[in-house]
Design a protein around this motif. Structure first.
Motif, short mmCIF file in Angstrom:
data_model
loop_
_atom_site.label_atom_id
_atom_site.label_comp_id
_atom_site.label_asym_id
_atom_site.label_seq_id
_atom_site.Cartn_x
_atom_site.Cartn_y
_atom_site.Cartn_z
N GLY A 55 0.82 -1.21 0.00
CA GLY A 55 0.00 0.00 0.00
C GLY A 55 0.85 1.26 0.00
O GLY A 55 1.87 1.33 0.68
N ARG A 56 0.42 2.26 -0.75
CA ARG A 56 1.23 3.47 -0.90
C ARG A 56 1.13 4.42 0.28
O ARG A 56 1.82 5.43 0.32
N ASP A 57 0.26 4.13 1.24
CA ASP A 57 0.20 4.95 2.45
C ASP A 57 1.31 4.59 3.44
O ASP A 57 1.46 5.26 4.46
N PHE A 58 2.06 3.55 3.13
CA PHE A 58 3.12 3.11 4.01
C PHE A 58 4.45 3.73 3.61
O PHE A 58 4.80 3.79 2.43
N ALA A 59 5.21 4.18 4.60
CA ALA A 59 6.56 4.70 4.37
C ALA A 59 7.55 3.80 5.10
O ALA A 59 7.32 3.42 6.25
N PHE A 60 8.62 3.45 4.43
CA PHE A 60 9.60 2.51 4.98
C PHE A 60 10.55 3.23 5.93
O PHE A 60 11.17 4.23 5.57
N MET A 61 10.66 2.71 7.16
CA MET A 61 11.54 3.31 8.17
C MET A 61 12.86 2.55 8.33
O MET A 61 13.84 3.12 8.82
N GLY A 62 12.88 1.27 7.96
CA GLY A 62 14.15 0.58 8.05
C GLY A 62 14.05 -0.92 8.25
O GLY A 62 13.03 -1.45 8.70
N GLU A 63 15.14 -1.60 7.89
CA GLU A 63 15.29 -3.04 8.12
C GLU A 63 16.12 -3.24 9.39
O GLU A 63 17.05 -2.48 9.68
N GLU A 64 15.75 -4.28 10.16
CA GLU A 64 16.39 -4.55 11.45
C GLU A 64 16.50 -3.26 12.27
O GLU A 64 17.58 -2.87 12.73
N TYR A 65 15.37 -2.63 12.45
CA TYR A 65 15.29 -1.35 13.15
C TYR A 65 15.72 -1.54 14.61
O TYR A 65 15.15 -2.37 15.33
N PRO A 66 16.71 -0.80 15.07
CA PRO A 66 17.28 -1.07 16.40
C PRO A 66 16.41 -0.60 17.56
O PRO A 66 15.82 0.48 17.51
N LEU A 67 16.34 -1.40 18.59
CA LEU A 67 15.67 -1.07 19.85
C LEU A 67 16.62 -1.43 21.00
O LEU A 67 17.31 -2.45 20.94
N GLN A 68 16.61 -0.60 22.02
CA GLN A 68 17.39 -0.94 23.22
C GLN A 68 16.45 -0.95 24.41
O GLN A 68 15.77 0.03 24.70
N VAL A 69 16.38 -2.09 25.08
CA VAL A 69 15.54 -2.25 26.27
C VAL A 69 16.45 -2.72 27.39
O VAL A 69 17.10 -3.76 27.27
N GLY A 70 16.51 -1.94 28.46
CA GLY A 70 17.48 -2.25 29.51
C GLY A 70 18.89 -2.13 28.95
O GLY A 70 19.23 -1.14 28.29
N ASN A 71 19.67 -3.14 29.14
CA ASN A 71 21.03 -3.16 28.60
C ASN A 71 21.16 -4.08 27.39
O ASN A 71 22.27 -4.44 27.00
N GLN A 72 20.01 -4.44 26.80
CA GLN A 72 20.03 -5.37 25.68
C GLN A 72 19.58 -4.69 24.39
O GLN A 72 18.74 -3.79 24.41
N ASP A 73 20.17 -5.15 23.29
CA ASP A 73 19.82 -4.62 21.97
C ASP A 73 18.92 -5.61 21.23
O ASP A 73 19.14 -6.82 21.27
N PHE A 74 17.91 -5.06 20.55
CA PHE A 74 16.98 -5.86 19.76
C PHE A 74 16.81 -5.20 18.40
O PHE A 74 17.22 -4.05 18.20
N ALA A 75 16.20 -5.92 17.46
CA ALA A 75 16.00 -5.37 16.12
C ALA A 75 14.68 -5.88 15.54
O ALA A 75 14.43 -7.10 15.54
N ILE A 76 13.85 -4.95 15.07
CA ILE A 76 12.60 -5.31 14.39
C ILE A 76 12.94 -5.61 12.93
O ILE A 76 13.67 -4.85 12.29
N ASP A 77 12.43 -6.71 12.41
CA ASP A 77 12.75 -7.10 11.04
C ASP A 77 12.54 -5.95 10.05
O ASP A 77 13.44 -5.58 9.30
N LEU A 78 11.31 -5.40 10.03
CA LEU A 78 10.98 -4.31 9.11
C LEU A 78 10.05 -3.34 9.83
O LEU A 78 9.10 -3.76 10.49
#
Length: 335
Positions: A203-226
């Motif tokens: 859908g064209r209403d969607f804008a891409f923000m990134g692949e393996e989007y980084p998140l940090q929770v506590g002292n740990q790093d995570f990544a959202i696929d898309l």
């Protein structure tokens, strides 16, 4: 304002005027075809005209107006079909004027007014070309979105009302040309490297923000696929991809990401984030059980790397319609 910017403003005005002119000409052409089809329909109904007369009409037009194309016998019969298909549905007749004749020809043979209205509206909203519209019809876009709408309706407590017609029950990714055997990273890369093709499906209403989007929770790093942003829903949309069939435990990870997005990334004016678990197959009953107590707006969809079975999707949607026992009327709203 620099001279270059001033010149660019003028060229923008020219482009807009050309676009408006093209739209106006197209609208007049479709209206002309409507009037021709209406007249032919009346003559056929009176049993005054048949195939031979329409053929003579076609030759007469070609001789009288040699520079005009589009009046072959076959196309004149389509004009008649055009009128007879929409004459009892004023809304559809009006919408059809917004599309080209080539687009209307693709929508005309569809089985129900509901399906015709869907493609008319979506073609206008998404600005599909003729080729894109043909692909959406061939991949059963209507059935896939209607199935998703029905499932989202059961989760109305966690999804915003505006979510209707935004997501699909199955995503068809044949444009990415993925091999049948692939890894999750292959799927992610194929989407990010072909984002324009993916947005045609997504859908064209969607804008891409990134692949393996980084998140940090506590002292740990995570990544959202898309990670995407939806302009209409005013929220982030996190996608986790799984190359295996859906399992209930997949939801835990995605819900964790949605919580992290809403606590740490979401801006005050934005709506709560939505998650999509994109799996290589799913059992709808297992999905229903898994989502029954969820408090996060999460959708489980599957993806296919080849064209889906149109007959299967049509049958699934027909079963839902029969269970709801609802019919279509021209007052029913698709959007």
């Amino acid at each position: 304002m620099e001279l270059q910017e001033q010149f660019s403003h003028i060229t923008t005005l020219i482009s807009k005027a050309k676009e408006n002119a093209f739209h106006a000409v197209n609208k007049e052409l479709v209206t002309l075809y409507w009037h021709v089809g209406e007249y032919v329909s009346q003559q056929v109904e009176k049993k005054a005209w048949g195939k031979s007369v329409v053929k003579e009409l076609s030759l007469f037009i070609q001789q009288s107006e040699p520079n005009i194309v589009g009046f072959s016998p076959q196309n004149i019969w389509r004009m008649k079909q055009f009128v007879e298909t929409y004459k009892d549905f004023p809304k559809l007749a009006t919408l059809s004027r917004e599309l080209s004749w080539s687009q209307n020809r693709l929508i005309l043979p569809l089985k129900s007014p509901e399906e015709q209205e869907f493609y008319l509206l979506f073609c206008i909203k998404e600005k599909w070309s003729v080729r894109e519209l043909e692909r959406q019809i061939n991949t059963s876009c209507f059935e896939r979105i209607m199935l998703a709408n029905e499932k989202l309706a059961t989760l109305s407590g966690v999804f915003p009302k505006e979510v209707t017609n935004t997501f699909k029950d199955t995503y068809v990714l044949e444009l990415l040309q993925l091999p049948e055997s692939h890894l999750e990273k292959d799927l992610r890369k194929a989407i990010t490297q072909n984002i324009t093709k993916f947005l045609l499906e997504f859908g064209r209403d969607f804008a891409f923000m990134g692949e393996e989007y980084p998140l940090q929770v506590g002292n740990q790093d995570f990544a959202i696929d898309l990670l995407f942003y939806n302009r209409t829903l005013n929220c982030m949309v996190a996608i986790e991809v799984k190359i295996e069939k859906f399992k209930p435990e997949h939801l835990g990870q995605l819900n964790f990401y949605l919580e992290a997005l809403d606590r740490d990334i979401r801006k005050p004016h934005e709506q709560p984030s939505i998650g999509i678990l994109l799996c290589n197959g799913k059992d709808d009953i297992v999905v229903e059980y898994a989502l029954s107590r969820t408090v996060s707006p999460t959708l489980v969809a599957d993806y296919q790397t080849k064209l889906p079975s149109k007959e299967l999707l049509q049958r699934k949607w027909k079963e839902i319609l029969e269970s709801l026992d609802t019919g279509y009327s021209n007052e029913q709203e698709i959007f």
